[in-house]
Write a protein that holds these residues in place. Structure first.
Motif, PDB file in Angstrom:
ATOM      1  N   SER A 111       0.828   5.074   1.069  1.00 26.70           N
ATOM      2  CA  SER A 111       0.066   5.899   2.009  1.00 26.70           C
ATOM      3  C   SER A 111       0.804   7.197   2.296  1.00 26.70           C
ATOM      4  O   SER A 111       1.948   7.396   1.872  1.00 26.70           O
ATOM      5  CB  SER A 111      -0.178   5.139   3.317  1.00 26.70           C
ATOM      6  OG  SER A 111       1.065   4.823   3.940  1.00 26.70           O
ATOM      7  N   VAL A 146       0.822  -1.205   0.000  1.00 31.32           N
ATOM      8  CA  VAL A 146       0.000   0.000   0.000  1.00 31.32           C
ATOM      9  C   VAL A 146       0.859   1.259   0.000  1.00 31.32           C
ATOM     10  O   VAL A 146       1.850   1.351   0.721  1.00 31.32           O
ATOM     11  CB  VAL A 146      -0.918   0.027   1.243  1.00 31.32           C
ATOM     12  CG1 VAL A 146      -1.836   1.242   1.199  1.00 31.32           C
ATOM     13  CG2 VAL A 146      -1.733  -1.248   1.327  1.00 31.32           C
ATOM     14  N   GLY A 185      -4.051  -3.096   3.734  1.00 31.06           N
ATOM     15  CA  GLY A 185      -4.132  -3.241   2.288  1.00 31.06           C
ATOM     16  C   GLY A 185      -5.088  -2.227   1.690  1.00 31.06           C
ATOM     17  O   GLY A 185      -5.639  -1.378   2.393  1.00 31.06           O
ATOM     18  N   VAL A 186      -5.284  -2.349   0.398  1.00 34.61           N
ATOM     19  CA  VAL A 186      -6.247  -1.524  -0.325  1.00 34.61           C
ATOM     20  C   VAL A 186      -6.984  -2.436  -1.295  1.00 34.61           C
ATOM     21  O   VAL A 186      -6.377  -3.309  -1.922  1.00 34.61           O
ATOM     22  CB  VAL A 186      -5.562  -0.373  -1.093  1.00 34.61           C
ATOM     23  CG1 VAL A 186      -6.549   0.314  -2.032  1.00 34.61           C
ATOM     24  CG2 VAL A 186      -4.973   0.643  -0.129  1.00 34.61           C
ATOM     25  N   PRO A 224      -9.428   1.717   1.653  1.00 33.34           N
ATOM     26  CA  PRO A 224      -8.425   1.169   2.553  1.00 33.34           C
ATOM     27  C   PRO A 224      -9.003  -0.046   3.290  1.00 33.34           C
ATOM     28  O   PRO A 224     -10.180  -0.055   3.664  1.00 33.34           O
ATOM     29  CB  PRO A 224      -8.153   2.322   3.527  1.00 33.34           C
ATOM     30  CG  PRO A 224      -8.680   3.549   2.865  1.00 33.34           C
ATOM     31  CD  PRO A 224      -9.823   3.088   2.022  1.00 33.34           C
TER      32      PRO A 224
END
Length: 200
Positions: free
Chosen positions: A17, A15, A115-116, A105
């Motif tokens: 971010s 991910v 995670g996404v 998300p």
């Protein structure tokens, strides 16, 4: 192959971010580099504090040179819409459809980002091999729904389309088994040639 039931089975684990202090310049650069239209913003503990989208950037930073003064904490949408990693694929799809989200998300029980999940991730269930679907149906039917020796059910899967044939001793199963089959991830349609062995 593992049966795909939950968001955890299909999500992207790696991910991208932002932290709360990320300035606009860094946010835009990160979005352009990875091709994402929104990014989760994390607290120091790794929890999802909010989400910054392209719409947030346009609405809140329009007409100003805020690239080094406005941060993700000021831009982000709160509270963030997230999905638990153990949520069903169907439930996540409904949430995304209702909110018109392209990505969400994924969080653990403590609200930490794990995670996404994207619309494309959810569609992975339709790429399941036919034999994987057939194996899950055989396991489901024979070990949980049909008492041993009371039915002969043949399962054929072609591009996600399931065909059930055979004889069952319980007349209720003639209707129940196709309904159960439709609930299995990756099944596109179900046709049934099942018959009850019970005669009048």
């Amino acid at each position: 192959m593992k049966h795909m039931r939950t968001v955890n089975d299909v999500m992207t684990h790696a991910v991208v971010s932002l932290d709360l202090a990320a300035p606009v310049h860094d946010i835009v650069a990160t979005m352009r580099r990875w091709g994402f239209g929104s990014l989760p913003v994390l607290s120091p503990e790794g929890r999802v504090a909010g989400v910054v989208s392209e719409a947030d950037l346009l609405a809140k930073a329009e007409g100003t040179d805020a690239s080094h003064t406005v941060t993700a904490a000021q831009l982000m949408t709160v509270p963030p819409v997230t999905v638990p990693k153990d949520a069903s694929i169907a439930g996540a799809a409904r949430l995304m459809a209702r909110g018109h989200f392209k990505r969400l998300p994924v969080v653990d029980g403590g609200g930490r980002l794990v995670g996404v999940v994207s619309r494309g991730d959810l569609l992975k269930i339709y790429l399941r091999p036919d034999e994987d679907i057939a194996e899950e149906l055989r396991e489901l039917f024979m070990t949980r729904l049909i008492p041993s020796g009371t039915a002969t059910v043949r399962i054929h899967v072609d591009h996600g389309v399931v065909r059930l044939d055979g004889d069952v001793s319980d007349p209720a199963l003639v209707g129940v088994l196709p309904r159960i089959a439709r609930s299995v991830p990756g099944v596109v349609d179900v046709s049934s040639g099942l018959h009850s062995k019970v005669t009048a």
